[in-house]
Design a protein around this motif. Structure first.
Motif, mmCIF file in Angstrom:
data_model
loop_
_atom_site.group_PDB
_atom_site.id
_atom_site.type_symbol
_atom_site.label_atom_id
_atom_site.label_comp_id
_atom_site.label_asym_id
_atom_site.label_seq_id
_atom_site.Cartn_x
_atom_site.Cartn_y
_atom_site.Cartn_z
ATOM 1 N N ILE A 81 14.308 -87.986 -35.161
ATOM 2 C CA ILE A 81 14.363 -87.536 -36.557
ATOM 3 C C ILE A 81 13.306 -86.485 -36.849
ATOM 4 O O ILE A 81 13.544 -85.572 -37.645
ATOM 5 N N ALA A 82 12.142 -86.565 -36.228
ATOM 6 C CA ALA A 82 11.051 -85.662 -36.592
ATOM 7 C C ALA A 82 10.124 -85.417 -35.411
ATOM 8 O O ALA A 82 10.199 -86.092 -34.384
ATOM 9 N N GLN A 83 9.264 -84.390 -35.589
ATOM 10 C CA GLN A 83 8.168 -84.116 -34.653
ATOM 11 C C GLN A 83 6.844 -84.268 -35.376
ATOM 12 O O GLN A 83 6.760 -84.047 -36.589
ATOM 13 N N VAL A 84 5.815 -84.642 -34.603
ATOM 14 C CA VAL A 84 4.504 -84.904 -35.180
ATOM 15 C C VAL A 84 3.505 -83.883 -34.644
ATOM 16 O O VAL A 84 3.452 -83.631 -33.429
ATOM 17 N N TYR A 85 2.723 -83.308 -35.557
ATOM 18 C CA TYR A 85 1.690 -82.333 -35.208
ATOM 19 C C TYR A 85 0.343 -82.771 -35.784
ATOM 20 O O TYR A 85 0.291 -83.499 -36.785
ATOM 21 N N LYS A 139 16.905 -93.926 -45.389
ATOM 22 C CA LYS A 139 15.539 -94.100 -45.898
ATOM 23 C C LYS A 139 14.536 -93.393 -44.991
ATOM 24 O O LYS A 139 13.568 -92.792 -45.463
ATOM 25 N N GLU A 140 14.770 -93.477 -43.665
ATOM 26 C CA GLU A 140 13.865 -92.808 -42.728
ATOM 27 C C GLU A 140 13.939 -91.285 -42.879
ATOM 28 O O GLU A 140 12.966 -90.590 -42.590
ATOM 29 N N LEU A 141 15.086 -90.774 -43.299
ATOM 30 C CA LEU A 141 15.244 -89.327 -43.467
ATOM 31 C C LEU A 141 14.533 -88.805 -44.711
ATOM 32 O O LEU A 141 14.305 -87.604 -44.822
ATOM 33 N N ASP A 142 14.206 -89.685 -45.639
ATOM 34 C CA ASP A 142 13.537 -89.277 -46.874
ATOM 35 C C ASP A 142 12.046 -89.554 -46.743
ATOM 36 O O ASP A 142 11.587 -90.676 -46.906
ATOM 37 N N PHE A 143 11.285 -88.511 -46.431
ATOM 38 C CA PHE A 143 9.852 -88.692 -46.214
ATOM 39 C C PHE A 143 9.096 -89.010 -47.500
ATOM 40 O O PHE A 143 7.989 -89.553 -47.450
ATOM 41 N N THR A 144 9.660 -88.671 -48.667
ATOM 42 C CA THR A 144 9.003 -89.067 -49.923
ATOM 43 C C THR A 144 9.035 -90.584 -50.077
ATOM 44 O O THR A 144 8.111 -91.169 -50.652
ATOM 45 N N GLU A 145 10.092 -91.224 -49.554
ATOM 46 C CA GLU A 145 10.159 -92.688 -49.570
ATOM 47 C C GLU A 145 9.063 -93.271 -48.689
ATOM 48 O O GLU A 145 8.391 -94.246 -49.056
ATOM 49 N N GLU A 146 8.854 -92.670 -47.509
ATOM 50 C CA GLU A 146 7.777 -93.130 -46.633
ATOM 51 C C GLU A 146 6.422 -92.940 -47.284
ATOM 52 O O GLU A 146 5.534 -93.786 -47.151
ATOM 53 N N ALA A 147 6.252 -91.827 -48.001
ATOM 54 C CA ALA A 147 4.984 -91.579 -48.701
ATOM 55 C C ALA A 147 4.737 -92.643 -49.767
ATOM 56 O O ALA A 147 3.607 -93.136 -49.926
ATOM 57 N N ARG A 148 5.799 -93.028 -50.498
ATOM 58 C CA ARG A 148 5.648 -94.087 -51.513
ATOM 59 C C ARG A 148 5.278 -95.419 -50.862
ATOM 60 O O ARG A 148 4.441 -96.165 -51.387
ATOM 61 N N THR A 160 7.196 -83.466 -48.923
ATOM 62 C CA THR A 160 8.544 -83.344 -49.479
ATOM 63 C C THR A 160 9.461 -84.303 -48.712
ATOM 64 O O THR A 160 8.998 -85.065 -47.861
ATOM 65 N N ASP A 161 10.755 -84.230 -48.968
ATOM 66 C CA ASP A 161 11.667 -85.130 -48.253
ATOM 67 C C ASP A 161 11.822 -84.762 -46.785
ATOM 68 O O ASP A 161 12.289 -85.568 -45.982
ATOM 69 N N LYS A 162 11.400 -83.529 -46.380
ATOM 70 C CA LYS A 162 11.483 -83.117 -44.982
ATOM 71 C C LYS A 162 10.119 -82.912 -44.332
ATOM 72 O O LYS A 162 10.035 -82.590 -43.152
ATOM 73 N N LEU A 163 9.061 -83.063 -45.093
ATOM 74 C CA LEU A 163 7.702 -82.828 -44.580
ATOM 75 C C LEU A 163 6.766 -83.902 -45.123
ATOM 76 O O LEU A 163 6.735 -84.155 -46.329
ATOM 77 N N LEU A 164 6.007 -84.528 -44.214
ATOM 78 C CA LEU A 164 5.029 -85.542 -44.604
ATOM 79 C C LEU A 164 3.673 -85.154 -44.032
ATOM 80 O O LEU A 164 3.535 -84.931 -42.828
ATOM 81 N N VAL A 165 2.673 -85.065 -44.920
ATOM 82 C CA VAL A 165 1.314 -84.724 -44.506
ATOM 83 C C VAL A 165 0.403 -85.868 -44.925
ATOM 84 O O VAL A 165 0.312 -86.202 -46.109
#
Length: 567
Positions: A144-148, A210-219, A245-250
């Motif tokens: 689903i994502a890459q981590v930097y 739910k995993e695709l929505d990074f704002t949910e993970e942030a919450r 955002t829903d596609k970017l989590l910092v």
């Protein structure tokens, strides 16, 4: 029905993906399933002839192994589905669950240029206005994502989670196809109803979205941070919401080592027993106090910090436990600790795990006998000698045997507890997992008899009684009115009738098909005898052509009958 038709139309728009899925299933020996689901039209006739008769040999992989290999080849959506199914042995049986656990969510990374483009599109700013430094290579690449790793302009060390380009469309396409396949399974393979294919796909769709929505993970992360704000030994990273955002989590970067990196933990001089106790205490707090827990606690998501604290990462998958379920779980823990079989069985019944049609007296008697076979040897042992993982595994097997319904959140709790016990034993072989749970269980049971709690329960029960007293006369009046009007309807369900109708339809279709083939063969013979149409070497071309068509149709019919397993 309109919804089903809509799904099927959208599935046909993605016919290439459907064809790829079918080809992979054929490759791993699932041709019979393809035929039963009527998906053979997506495979060229020549390839169907080629795969005909290719049955797995005794030395070939087992069915669970072949299905695992097929899911691995089909990509991210199916890998995620397998990972979710691996936690549900009650649905797919233990051999399939054990095999799916072997699937690792590892895929090749996508170019960092794409990741930078996504970051700029999501934040609306150039990279230089956000980061002082951003690593050129990802530290991890998943489906689903890459981590930097990076550093913000204010000097904060951060972890970036960047969603893969086009992954949403791909997963949504596969969800549509899986939904249609699940409906076909329930329609054409009656045995599959026991496994509830549609329910499995719905659970998968809900989890992966739910995993695709990074704002949910942030919450989720922010909620964990609030729950642990007074717990010094547990670190939850800070979310940089201005860039999320829903596609970017910092989020804040936690500087530590993986909790299973025993050599490095030893080199740092950390107390392994203390780390085990902190981690397990944190989870019992989540499950038995907060009712909100991290549902994916593998070693890559838990870190040991240099100052002896523990940090958690990756909050995409979480579970929730209702107050009633927490109470029952606490009673279950205490029943296990005190080896009270009868109380343990009553807790399972109270959890709603036993199907309604089951005779409870028979269930109590048979389940107690099976449970006693495993738990009786535990008498005389100390708490330290009890193997919680073995206990949970055995109870799950018994649940499957007795066809108990296990809620998905309870499965997530069991999965988390098993992983935690393994980590605890790796850190400290003398760690007593069940003893660590006892204070939380006792606290919950004491909470149950607290006067304020008893008053609240009594108030709710009185309100329910009041509602019943108020509504009962109206309901009785409505029933009497319907009886006088002869408007009482009785709904009857014919169990197995649909399967009988399908079998009759299939048989009549085959008979009709056979008659058509016979008619073509008869026509071919007549055309040869009367020398109808152009002649080739003394034979009627039309007669010869008709014979060829009848031969191919006959082979097709024979293949479908053999594949169905009903000669």
């Amino acid at each position: 029905m309109p919804f089903n038709l809509l799904i099927l139309r959208r599935t046909y728009k993605n016919v290439n993906r459907v064809r790829h899925i079918v080809n992979v299933l054929l490759k791993y020996g699932f041709g019979k399933i393809v035929d039963q689901l009527h998906l053979g039209r997506f495979v060229p006739f020549r390839k169907r002839l080629k795969t005909f008769g290719q049955w797995p040999s005794l030395k070939s992989p087992t069915v669970p192994e072949r299905l695992r290999m097929a899911f691995a080849e089909l990509g991210p959506s199916f890998i995620k589905l397998a990972q979710i199914l691996s936690t549900r042995p009650d649905l797919i049986t233990r051999p399939f669950a054990d095999e799916f656990k072997k699937l690792q969510d590892r895929v090749p990374p996508f170019p960092t240029e794409y990741a930078k483009k996504i970051i700029e599109e999501e934040t609306g700013r150039p990279i230089e206005e956000i980061f002082y430094r951003l690593d050129a290579e990802p530290v991890a690449a998943a489906s689903i994502a890459q981590v930097y790793h990076g550093t913000l302009l204010d000097g904060s060390e951060v972890v970036l989670k960047v969603q893969r380009p086009g992954i949403r469309d791909q997963i949504e396409t596969d969800i549509i196809i899986l939904t249609a396949v699940a409906q076909l399974m329930e329609r054409y393979i009656s045995e599959s109803i026991f496994y509830n294919p549609s329910g499995i796909v719905e659970e998968f769709a809900r989890t992966v979205r739910k995993e695709l929505d990074f704002t949910e993970e942030a919450r989720n992360c922010n909620r964990f941070k609030r729950n642990f704000e007074n717990v010094h030994d547990v670190v939850i990273p800070k979310i940089h919401s201005e860039f999320t955002t829903d596609k970017l989590l910092v989020m804040e970067r936690i500087d530590g080592v993986r909790i299973d990196n025993i050599p490095e933990i030893t080199r740092l001089g950390l107390n392994r027993g203390r780390l085990a106790r902190i981690g397990v205490d944190a989870y019992f707090k989540q499950v038995l106090e907060d009712g909100f827990f991290h549902a994916d606690p593998h070693a890559g998501n838990i870190f040991a910090l240099k100052d002896g604290r523990i940090g958690f990462m990756d909050f995409g998958i979480v579970g929730r436990v209702t107050p009633e379920l927490r109470e029952t779980m606490a009673n279950t823990f205490l029943a296990l600790i005190h080896k009270d079989f009868d109380r343990l069985i009553e807790q399972y019944i109270e959890l709603g795990l036993v199907p309604e049609h089951v005779d409870l007296d028979v269930f109590r008697r048979e389940f107690r006998m099976d449970l006693a076979d495993f738990l009786e040897p535990l008498y005389g042992r100390t708490l330290k000698e009890l193997n919680f993982a073995e206990y949970m595994d055995t109870v799950t097997r018994l649940a499957i045997k007795h066809k108990m319904k296990i809620p998905s959140d309870l499965i997530l709790v069991n999965k988390a507890m098993l992983i935690l016990e393994n980590l605890g034993w790796e850190l400290d072989p003398d760690f007593d997992f069940i003893a660590a749970a006892e204070p939380y269980a006792i606290k919950l049971v004491k909470e149950r008899v607290r006067p304020a709690r008893i008053y609240e329960k009594a108030r709710k029960n009185l309100m329910e009684v009041g509602d019943f007293v108020a509504l009962f006369p109206k309901q009785m009046k409505l029933i009497i009115r319907k009886i006088l009007k002869d408007d009482i309807h009785v709904k009857m369900t014919h169990i197995g009738l649909e399967k009988l109708i399908r079998d009759m339809d299939r048989s009549s279709n085959r008979i009709s098909f056979s008659l058509i083939i016979s008619a073509i063969l008869l026509s071919s013979a007549i055309m040869h005898a009367l020398k109808v149409g152009p002649m080739i070497h003394g034979m009627s071309f039309l007669g010869f052509f008709s014979f060829g068509v009848a031969f191919l149709l006959g082979v097709w019919l024979l293949i479908s009958i053999i594949r169905s397993g009903r000669l």
